[in-house]
Design an enzyme around this catalytic site. Sequence first.
Site, PDB file in Angstrom:
ATOM      1  N   PRO A 252       0.833  -1.209   0.000  1.00 41.02           N
ATOM      2  CA  PRO A 252       0.000   0.000   0.000  1.00 41.02           C
ATOM      3  C   PRO A 252       0.870   1.261   0.000  1.00 41.02           C
ATOM      4  O   PRO A 252       0.552   2.248  -0.652  1.00 41.02           O
ATOM      5  CB  PRO A 252      -0.802  -0.128   1.299  1.00 41.02           C
ATOM      6  CG  PRO A 252      -0.821  -1.602   1.578  1.00 41.02           C
ATOM      7  CD  PRO A 252       0.492  -2.127   1.112  1.00 41.02           C
ATOM      8  N   TYR A 253       1.975   1.219   0.745  1.00 42.14           N
ATOM      9  CA  TYR A 253       2.913   2.365   0.752  1.00 42.14           C
ATOM     10  C   TYR A 253       3.374   2.690  -0.671  1.00 42.14           C
ATOM     11  O   TYR A 253       3.358   3.849  -1.096  1.00 42.14           O
ATOM     12  CB  TYR A 253       4.106   2.001   1.648  1.00 42.14           C
ATOM     13  CG  TYR A 253       5.334   2.869   1.485  1.00 42.14           C
ATOM     14  CD1 TYR A 253       5.332   4.201   1.899  1.00 42.14           C
ATOM     15  CD2 TYR A 253       6.521   2.351   0.946  1.00 42.14           C
ATOM     16  CE1 TYR A 253       6.472   4.989   1.767  1.00 42.14           C
ATOM     17  CE2 TYR A 253       7.654   3.128   0.818  1.00 42.14           C
ATOM     18  CZ  TYR A 253       7.630   4.452   1.222  1.00 42.14           C
ATOM     19  OH  TYR A 253       8.763   5.226   1.096  1.00 42.14           O
TER      20      TYR A 253
END
Length: 340
Positions: free
Chosen positions: A149-150
């Site tokens: 997700p980062y």
Amino acid sequence: MRCLVTGAAGFIGSHLVERLLMEGHEVCGIDAFTDCYPRQIKERNIEALSAFSRFDFIEGDLLRLPLVSLLDGVDWVFHLAAQAGVRRGWGNEFVRYVDANVLATQRLLEAAVRAGNVRRFICASSSAVYGEAARLPVDELTPLRPVSPYGVTKVATEQLCMLYHRTYGLPIVILRYFTVYGPRQRPDMAFYRFCCALINQQPALVYGDGLQTRDVTYVEDVVEANLLAASVPAAVGTVLNIAGGVQVSIREVLDLLEEISGSRLAVKFLDEQRGEAHDTFADISRAGHILGYSPRVGLREGLRRELEYVVSYAYSLTPRFYPDWPLDYGFRPGAGEEKQ
Ligand code: NAD
């Protein structure tokens, strides 16, 4: 030059501020002291900088600060504030990443356009945008397929920056850092945790089998890349890999740490974590051509300096830091004193 550094109390930001001040620039540093790791560590990162009268520090969140007025008269913006880390960000935690990496960046870009005086806007991106690349070393044209997700939010950060460059002519440079290490490294990062394990005489915890590889970059080289990105005219509008240019496995790093310290380091292997690419390795020729970037600090020397820092930090701690200190951030209470 008048510079604004976001994430100034963080690992890389604090080194960048220090270098800018040493070079005679005026710096306004912003940091929200987000709780991704203990505030005391960040306060210590910038402790020595208060000696410079050319340094202003503002504690505040980019989502709320009056950014247009803070950017008044600023020539160079170095945007490093972010929610970092590839392993977290799933489920409910994603919102933290969107706030810090996407919304905060968009707000800063808007303010930079409105302020109208920014001559360079350098944005910290990450190798996490590539994910599991089909071919190594990766160059900047490699398709972006993040596995965390980062990484997804960093793709969005980059895209926003390029959008403001195309639409408003904002002089953007995007630097994709590959695993940065050195003194003040974030306490969730592997080298820091390995150094702590060595000091505490506990096993180093390794996710996976340790055969995964990383291109690692010493923090001073990243700082140098930022200064070059600010001053080289041809850098505007480019996306550049910034790395150490050497691929090393985690097992090799652990062996090197044992060699440097002269101590044995036991290792405990844990399950692989979601979000991490197995291998990273950068083609840095573009940064070489455009910026004249070339990494200077090799792994042995860089690791020695990080270990030295972690040891000195462990010895300097007083018990008042311990009560809210999560174990995976570092030292067992008293471990430093035992070894003196
Ligand atoms: P860090 O967490 O030490 O520093 C980031 C700082 O930003 C923190 O001190 C945090 O308090 C601050 N911050 C976060 N959100 C904020 C907000 N909304 N307003 C104000 N301040 C805010 O991280 P770092 O390792 O120094 O990373 C710096 C930058 O480099 C980040 O953009 C990160 O994504 C990028 N990067 C780091 C690495 C690495 O290996 N360390 C690798 C690739 C990219």
